[in-house]
Write a protein that holds these residues in place. Structure first.
Motif, PDB file in Angstrom:
ATOM      1  N   TRP A  91      44.028  40.243  70.443  1.00  0.00           N
ATOM      2  CA  TRP A  91      43.161  39.189  69.901  1.00  0.00           C
ATOM      3  C   TRP A  91      43.988  38.047  69.323  1.00  0.00           C
ATOM      4  N   HIS A  92      45.066  38.383  68.631  1.00  0.00           N
ATOM      5  CA  HIS A  92      45.914  37.371  68.006  1.00  0.00           C
ATOM      6  C   HIS A  92      46.550  36.458  69.058  1.00  0.00           C
ATOM      7  N   LEU A  93      47.054  37.040  70.134  1.00  0.00           N
ATOM      8  CA  LEU A  93      47.658  36.231  71.196  1.00  0.00           C
ATOM      9  C   LEU A  93      46.612  35.381  71.912  1.00  0.00           C
ATOM     10  N   LEU A  94      45.422  35.924  72.073  1.00  0.00           N
ATOM     11  CA  LEU A  94      44.346  35.119  72.667  1.00  0.00           C
ATOM     12  C   LEU A  94      44.001  33.928  71.779  1.00  0.00           C
ATOM     13  N   ARG A  95      43.951  34.156  70.483  1.00  0.00           N
ATOM     14  CA  ARG A  95      43.636  33.072  69.550  1.00  0.00           C
ATOM     15  C   ARG A  95      44.728  32.004  69.552  1.00  0.00           C
ATOM     16  N   LEU A  96      45.976  32.423  69.719  1.00  0.00           N
ATOM     17  CA  LEU A  96      47.085  31.475  69.757  1.00  0.00           C
ATOM     18  C   LEU A  96      47.199  30.756  71.098  1.00  0.00           C
ATOM     19  N   GLY A  97      46.445  31.221  72.080  1.00  0.00           N
ATOM     20  CA  GLY A  97      46.535  30.605  73.400  1.00  0.00           C
ATOM     21  C   GLY A  97      47.824  30.932  74.117  1.00  0.00           C
ATOM     22  N   ALA A  98      48.299  32.162  73.967  1.00  0.00           N
ATOM     23  CA  ALA A  98      49.572  32.541  74.581  1.00  0.00           C
ATOM     24  C   ALA A  98      49.519  32.517  76.098  1.00  0.00           C
ATOM     25  N   TRP A  99      48.317  32.595  76.667  1.00  0.00           N
ATOM     26  CA  TRP A  99      48.171  32.569  78.121  1.00  0.00           C
ATOM     27  C   TRP A  99      47.631  31.215  78.609  1.00  0.00           C
ATOM     28  N   ARG A 100      47.529  30.234  77.706  1.00  0.00           N
ATOM     29  CA  ARG A 100      47.020  28.921  78.100  1.00  0.00           C
ATOM     30  C   ARG A 100      48.155  27.905  78.102  1.00  0.00           C
ATOM     31  N   GLY A 101      48.303  27.193  79.196  1.00  0.00           N
ATOM     32  CA  GLY A 101      49.352  26.190  79.260  1.00  0.00           C
ATOM     33  C   GLY A 101      49.018  25.024  80.170  1.00  0.00           C
ATOM     34  N   ARG A 102      47.799  25.007  80.689  1.00  0.00           N
ATOM     35  CA  ARG A 102      47.431  23.986  81.676  1.00  0.00           C
ATOM     36  C   ARG A 102      47.443  22.586  81.062  1.00  0.00           C
ATOM     37  N   HIS A 103      46.862  22.439  79.869  1.00  0.00           N
ATOM     38  CA  HIS A 103      46.796  21.108  79.268  1.00  0.00           C
ATOM     39  C   HIS A 103      48.179  20.617  78.846  1.00  0.00           C
TER      40      HIS A 103
END
Length: 227
Positions: free
Chosen positions: A35-47
């Motif tokens: 949950w913590h990594l999801l909240r930090l956007g660890a898998w988001r980098g498109r923008h």
């Protein structure tokens, strides 16, 4: 069901109870970390990737605006680097970017130390329970003397070895989860380095873009942003 679980834990003694509590903590820690990594956007980098691409072609204002409302780790690092590059010299901007990146990595790696500790402690607790159980089994064998029952001895050894298996069953999933979380944070660190390198090596945009021959200024492509 609770009674059966309590009877199962009683077979291994205090060590198995400790391992049972440790297993609950391990599961809670793994779920919290996901949950913590999801909240930090660890898998988001498109923008962040789009903003860096805009920055490299000179559209700096658009790049900053794209990341204005983004809160992922990569977006925060890229936005901090862009803001300092537009306001300060390159050396100061580089230090600020490194500071933001270190803070982001520390936040992404929070909670991994307890998981690493569980991987070490769980098998040791299992081994401790096995040793204590073996001691009790052989003490019972000594007290019984010639009337020793081999089946009773085997049962005591089986219950003692149960704690070792329980300890490993907690440590193995914890090790797998830790390896996965490490790979995620390593990927974030790599992306931080890539973003910083591309931002700091981007060419400085020219004040205006020349208008091609035969094209009116109204139809000319927009000029790059100037910091």
């Amino acid at each position: 069901m609770l009674t059966d679980s309590a009877q199962f834990l009683d077979r291994g003694g205090p060590a198995l109870w400790a391992i049972g509590a440790l297993s609950v903590c391990t599961m809670a820690l793994i779920l919290w970390k996901i949950w913590h990594l999801l909240r930090l956007g660890a898998w988001r980098g498109r923008h962040a990737e789009q903003a860096v691409a805009l920055w490299q072609i000179g559209r700096r204002s658009q790049a900053v605006a794209l990341l204005a409302q983004r809160s992922s780790l990569r977006a925060r690092t890229a936005r901090a680097a862009m803001a300092t590059l537009m306001q300060r010299d390159a050396d100061t901007a580089r230090e600020e970017c490194a500071r933001i990146a270190r803070a982001g990595l520390a936040e992404a790696r929070s909670g991994l130390r307890p998981l690493d500790l569980i991987i070490t402690i769980a098998p040791l607790l299992g081994l401790l329970g096995t040793v204590l159980g073996m001691i009790e089994a052989f003490q019972a064998l000594q007290d019984s003397g010639a009337r020793a029952d081999p089946s009773a001895l085997a049962g005591g050894i089986w219950e003692a070895l149960l704690t070792t298996a329980a300890g490993m069953s907690v440590a193995i999933p914890a090790a797998l989860a830790l390896s996965w979380f490490d790979s995620v944070t390593d990927r974030v660190a790599h992306d931080f380095e890539d973003i910083a390198t591309r931002l700091f090596t981007a060419p400085v945009p020219t004040p205006a873009q020349s208008v091609p021959t035969g094209m009116s200024p109204e139809n000319a492509p927009p000029a790059p942003d100037v910091p």
